[in-house]
Every structure is written in C-alpha cells, then in structure tokens.
Design an enzyme around this catalytic site. Sequence first.
Site, PDB file in Angstrom:
ATOM      1  N   HIS A 191       0.854  -1.187   0.000  1.00 34.28           N
ATOM      2  CA  HIS A 191       0.000   0.000   0.000  1.00 34.28           C
ATOM      3  C   HIS A 191       0.887   1.234   0.000  1.00 34.28           C
ATOM      4  O   HIS A 191       2.126   1.120  -0.097  1.00 34.28           O
ATOM      5  CB  HIS A 191      -0.962  -0.015   1.200  1.00 34.28           C
ATOM      6  CG  HIS A 191      -0.275  -0.263   2.505  1.00 34.28           C
ATOM      7  ND1 HIS A 191       0.596   0.645   3.079  1.00 34.28           N
ATOM      8  CD2 HIS A 191      -0.290  -1.328   3.349  1.00 34.28           C
ATOM      9  CE1 HIS A 191       1.056   0.161   4.213  1.00 34.28           C
ATOM     10  NE2 HIS A 191       0.549  -1.047   4.407  1.00 34.28           N
ATOM     11  N   HIS A 250       4.096   1.247   2.079  1.00 29.30           N
ATOM     12  CA  HIS A 250       5.244   0.573   1.454  1.00 29.30           C
ATOM     13  C   HIS A 250       5.816   1.427   0.316  1.00 29.30           C
ATOM     14  O   HIS A 250       7.030   1.509   0.136  1.00 29.30           O
ATOM     15  CB  HIS A 250       4.829  -0.778   0.860  1.00 29.30           C
ATOM     16  CG  HIS A 250       4.304  -1.765   1.858  1.00 29.30           C
ATOM     17  ND1 HIS A 250       2.988  -2.148   1.898  1.00 29.30           N
ATOM     18  CD2 HIS A 250       4.924  -2.437   2.857  1.00 29.30           C
ATOM     19  CE1 HIS A 250       2.819  -3.036   2.864  1.00 29.30           C
ATOM     20  NE2 HIS A 250       3.969  -3.218   3.467  1.00 29.30           N
TER      21      HIS A 250
END
Length: 282
Positions: free
Chosen positions: A34, A37
């Site tokens: 997501h 990250h």
Amino acid sequence: MKVIRTAPEMRAWSFEQRRQGRSIGFVPTMGALHEGHASLMRAAAERDDARVVSIFLNPAQFAPTEDLDRYPRTFDADKAIAEATGMEAIYAPTGSGMYPEGYATYVNVDHVSEGLCGASRPTFFRGVATVVAKLFNAVLPHRAYFGQKDAQQCAVIKRMVRDLDMDIEIVEMPIVRDPDGLAMSSRNAYLSAADRTRALALSRSLFAAQAMMEAGERDAGVLLAAVREGMADIDIDYVELVDGDDFDPVDRVAGTVVLAVAARVGETRLIDNIKYTVPAKA
Ligand code: PAF
C-alpha cells in the site's frame, strides 16, 4: 523487473551491483503493498542505486491462532507498485526455500522485543528478526527501509543490526496515514465500514495526547489515561509510553518517547504510535 526466488540468485545479483559500485537499498515486506510501502520504496529509489523489495509472507512471525491464512496475497498488484516506485528486483523466496525441512535457527533480540506487541505475541519478534536476518544475508543491502508504524519492530531490527555487527543502515520512515488519520496497514483491508470508523479512535487519541505533550504535559499516567478514554469503545490490547530506544516504559516524557497503542477492532488487531521528542531549551 527481475523476480528472484532463491538466496544464491539474490546474492549473485547483489554481488554484481556491489561490484559495479552501486549502493543497494532494500525494502522488506510481506506483500499486500500500500502507500506506506510505496513511501519506503520511493525513499530507497531516491537514495540508492540498486533497489530491491522482498515479498515473503513469513509464517515464523504468525502464531497458529493468528491471521496467516487470510493475509492478503496480491503478487501481481504488488509487482506493479514495485515497478512504479522504482524497484529493480523483487526477492520472493518460497516458504520451503526459507524454512527447509529441519530448519532450526532463530534470532532472539532480548528485552526490546519483550513488552508491547511482544507481550501479546510472544513469538512474533523472534520470527521477524529471523526472517529479516535471512533476507539481509540474501540481499546484502547497504540500507534497509522500515516504517515507523511498526516502531517496536524498527527498534528490534536496529538492535539486531548493532548486536550482530551487520553493516547495514536502518532507515525509519514516518507513518503514512489516510486523510482521516488511520495509519495505513495491509490489515485495514479486513475492516468493515463501521469498524474502519471505530478504528479512528487509535489515531485520534494519539493526536490528542501529542497535543497534550506539545502543551507541556509530561506525566505518563495523565497521557495514558487520556488515550485509554479515547479508545474506550474498542478492545484495547495495550496503551504504553516507552523510551524511544529500548522500549522500556517511562513515568515521564523525557528525551524521545513513543506512545504506542494496539487494539482489536472487530476481528482485526491494529497498532499505531506517535514519537515525541521534548524540544531542547532555547
Ligand atoms: O513489517 C513487515 O511487513 C514484516 O514484519 C517484515 C519486516 C517484512 C518481516 O516479515
């Protein structure tokens, strides 16, 4: 985008990058990528020449009662995000490659791993430290990027790197939040709409406590009581104020502290925290 499945292949790739004088930036993940990250991968892309993300859903950090089976597996979408954020290689080892029959070696980081999440998930940090040590041995990074959302995990990894003389810089990046304050997490995907609204109690309570610290409140008891009150409608696992390095509970705010919470919202366990450093006197 190169997808690498074994440690020897991974090391060969990394040795070649090092031979060419390229620095290697590494983002370890369990997939279900997501924006949190993505911020780590962008940071690696800005700073390092060669960039690797690992995608490995690590069974060693899940207790038998936990959510390994339902953890989201989204490799194709993850690959697209990794590509878009400037990664050059994905290290995606297999389970049997990482933990072959007869596997027997684990990394325990004492003390810093024992409170907070370590108290409610007793084998969690052993699994994390073990897999991260194995990933580091395969990827041979100069720098590894972790999110502050897992603040205790960052402290455990920093201690492991220091204690085991690993020549790797650990870069801790700020928490990425949805516009309403919810800290991004792969587990947010489990939340129903109603639970997602209830989950906002974590960040709302932490922000309120941060405002109290900024206004001069230094008493841990007062801060913890305020956070607990803000989270009264959800199932609290812990609310703790700890030292920013060793994660020991503190009575008063001094130096750098972490105010950390964990709670179960519906079936989903969520964590969040804020870091606060007492400003130096002018
Ligand atoms: O933070 C995570 O996603 C995991 O704990 C990590 C560091 C990738 C180890 O499996």
